[in-house]
Design a protein around this motif. Structure first.
Motif, PDB file in Angstrom:
ATOM      1  N   PRO A  41      12.710  17.343  -0.224  1.00  0.00           N
ATOM      2  CA  PRO A  41      12.854  18.355   0.823  1.00  0.00           C
ATOM      3  C   PRO A  41      11.549  18.592   1.577  1.00  0.00           C
ATOM      4  N   GLY A  42      11.637  18.531   2.889  1.00  0.00           N
ATOM      5  CA  GLY A  42      10.472  18.789   3.717  1.00  0.00           C
ATOM      6  C   GLY A  42       9.480  17.651   3.811  1.00  0.00           C
ATOM      7  N   LYS A  43       9.820  16.506   3.207  1.00  0.00           N
ATOM      8  CA  LYS A  43       8.897  15.364   3.223  1.00  0.00           C
ATOM      9  C   LYS A  43       9.552  14.161   3.887  1.00  0.00           C
ATOM     10  N   GLU A  44       8.724  13.211   4.270  1.00  0.00           N
ATOM     11  CA  GLU A  44       9.232  11.981   4.870  1.00  0.00           C
ATOM     12  C   GLU A  44       9.790  11.047   3.790  1.00  0.00           C
ATOM     13  N   ARG A  45      10.588  10.117   4.243  1.00  0.00           N
ATOM     14  CA  ARG A  45      11.091   9.115   3.319  1.00  0.00           C
ATOM     15  C   ARG A  45       9.941   8.301   2.735  1.00  0.00           C
ATOM     16  N   GLU A  46      10.028   8.033   1.453  1.00  0.00           N
ATOM     17  CA  GLU A  46       8.947   7.377   0.717  1.00  0.00           C
ATOM     18  C   GLU A  46       9.468   6.104   0.076  1.00  0.00           C
ATOM     19  N   PHE A  47       8.724   5.033   0.241  1.00  0.00           N
ATOM     20  CA  PHE A  47       9.066   3.769  -0.408  1.00  0.00           C
ATOM     21  C   PHE A  47       8.926   3.909  -1.917  1.00  0.00           C
ATOM     22  N   VAL A  48       9.962   3.485  -2.634  1.00  0.00           N
ATOM     23  CA  VAL A  48       9.940   3.534  -4.096  1.00  0.00           C
ATOM     24  C   VAL A  48       9.774   2.134  -4.686  1.00  0.00           C
ATOM     25  N   SER A  49      10.675   1.240  -4.306  1.00  0.00           N
ATOM     26  CA  SER A  49      10.631  -0.091  -4.902  1.00  0.00           C
ATOM     27  C   SER A  49      11.487  -1.063  -4.107  1.00  0.00           C
ATOM     28  N   ALA A  50      11.178  -2.347  -4.248  1.00  0.00           N
ATOM     29  CA  ALA A  50      11.981  -3.392  -3.619  1.00  0.00           C
ATOM     30  C   ALA A  50      11.945  -4.641  -4.479  1.00  0.00           C
ATOM     31  N   ASP A  57       9.951 -11.460  -7.412  1.00  0.00           N
ATOM     32  CA  ASP A  57       9.014 -10.587  -6.713  1.00  0.00           C
ATOM     33  C   ASP A  57       9.541  -9.167  -6.655  1.00  0.00           C
ATOM     34  N   THR A  58       8.767  -8.249  -7.218  1.00  0.00           N
ATOM     35  CA  THR A  58       9.112  -6.837  -7.169  1.00  0.00           C
ATOM     36  C   THR A  58       7.928  -6.040  -6.638  1.00  0.00           C
ATOM     37  N   PHE A  59       8.217  -4.933  -6.012  1.00  0.00           N
ATOM     38  CA  PHE A  59       7.197  -4.109  -5.369  1.00  0.00           C
ATOM     39  C   PHE A  59       7.476  -2.647  -5.696  1.00  0.00           C
ATOM     40  N   TYR A  60       6.391  -1.886  -5.849  1.00  0.00           N
ATOM     41  CA  TYR A  60       6.532  -0.486  -6.210  1.00  0.00           C
ATOM     42  C   TYR A  60       5.579   0.388  -5.418  1.00  0.00           C
ATOM     43  N   GLY A  61       6.034   1.609  -5.156  1.00  0.00           N
ATOM     44  CA  GLY A  61       5.134   2.590  -4.582  1.00  0.00           C
ATOM     45  C   GLY A  61       4.123   3.036  -5.628  1.00  0.00           C
ATOM     46  N   ASP A  62       2.973   3.461  -5.186  1.00  0.00           N
ATOM     47  CA  ASP A  62       1.910   3.826  -6.118  1.00  0.00           C
ATOM     48  C   ASP A  62       2.320   4.958  -7.057  1.00  0.00           C
ATOM     49  N   SER A  63       3.143   5.861  -6.569  1.00  0.00           N
ATOM     50  CA  SER A  63       3.499   7.030  -7.371  1.00  0.00           C
ATOM     51  C   SER A  63       4.475   6.712  -8.508  1.00  0.00           C
ATOM     52  N   ARG A  67       6.191   3.259 -14.193  1.00  0.00           N
ATOM     53  CA  ARG A  67       7.237   4.136 -14.751  1.00  0.00           C
ATOM     54  C   ARG A  67       8.641   3.689 -14.348  1.00  0.00           C
ATOM     55  N   PHE A  68       8.763   3.103 -13.171  1.00  0.00           N
ATOM     56  CA  PHE A  68      10.061   2.672 -12.659  1.00  0.00           C
ATOM     57  C   PHE A  68      10.140   1.147 -12.693  1.00  0.00           C
ATOM     58  N   GLY A 102      10.168  -7.546   8.160  1.00  0.00           N
ATOM     59  CA  GLY A 102       8.844  -7.002   8.383  1.00  0.00           C
ATOM     60  C   GLY A 102       8.274  -6.373   7.132  1.00  0.00           C
ATOM     61  N   ASN A 103       7.732  -5.181   7.271  1.00  0.00           N
ATOM     62  CA  ASN A 103       7.080  -4.492   6.169  1.00  0.00           C
ATOM     63  C   ASN A 103       8.092  -3.738   5.332  1.00  0.00           C
ATOM     64  N   TRP A 104       8.328  -4.183   4.126  1.00  0.00           N
ATOM     65  CA  TRP A 104       9.364  -3.579   3.296  1.00  0.00           C
ATOM     66  C   TRP A 104       9.047  -2.142   2.934  1.00  0.00           C
ATOM     67  N   ARG A 105       7.813  -1.722   3.097  1.00  0.00           N
ATOM     68  CA  ARG A 105       7.440  -0.343   2.747  1.00  0.00           C
ATOM     69  C   ARG A 105       7.751   0.645   3.862  1.00  0.00           C
ATOM     70  N   LEU A 106       8.219   0.130   5.001  1.00  0.00           N
ATOM     71  CA  LEU A 106       8.570   0.992   6.123  1.00  0.00           C
ATOM     72  C   LEU A 106      10.072   1.197   6.173  1.00  0.00           C
ATOM     73  N   PRO A 107      10.532   2.445   6.172  1.00  0.00           N
ATOM     74  CA  PRO A 107      11.979   2.692   6.148  1.00  0.00           C
ATOM     75  C   PRO A 107      12.713   2.103   7.350  1.00  0.00           C
TER      76      PRO A 107
END
Length: 123
Positions: A41-50, A57-63, A67-68, A102-107
């Motif tokens: 709530p109140g935040k922008e969409r955040e990349f989690v994983s791909a 090949d797997t990718f994760y957000g720093d946060s 853990r995921f 393109g950039n998978w971290r961009l929604p």
């Protein structure tokens, strides 16, 4: 037309685990990447994983790194997100995505989105 349907969300306590699932229909997604975003709530969409089509090949957000864990089953046209050691800051709506350019971290670079599943982590 591709449809993505998420499931597995819920209310858990800090330190618990959840496994999100995303079932795709409409066409096979075996040749495209799939992933997860989240929005609190109140935040922008955040990349989690791909995860790539090769599955290797797997990718994760720093946060969430460490853990995921993302996985996919091409035969079932599905992608999963195993979430361990959940924290209150993981509370968000989690969206399944597919087919990025393109950039998978961009929604905006993802072509297909599910409607989301709510994950709430209490402290």
């Amino acid at each position: 037309q591709v449809q993505l349907v998420e499931s597995g969300g819920g209310l858990v306590q800090a330190g618990d685990s959840l496994r999100l699932s995303c079932a795709a229909s409409g066409r096979s997604l075996s040749s495209v990447g799939m992933g997860w975003f989240r929005q609190a709530p109140g935040k922008e969409r955040e990349f989690v994983s791909a995860i790539s089509t090769s599955v290797i090949d797997t990718f994760y957000g720093d946060s969430v790194k460490g853990r995921f864990t993302i996985s996919r089953d091409k035969a079932k046209n599905a992608v999963y997100l195993q979430m361990d050691s959940l924290k209150p800051e993981d509370t968000a709506i989690y969206y399944c995505v597919a087919d990025a350019e393109g950039n998978w971290r961009l929604p905006d670079d993802w072509g297909h989105w599910g409607r989301g599943t709510q994950v709430t982590v209490s402290s």
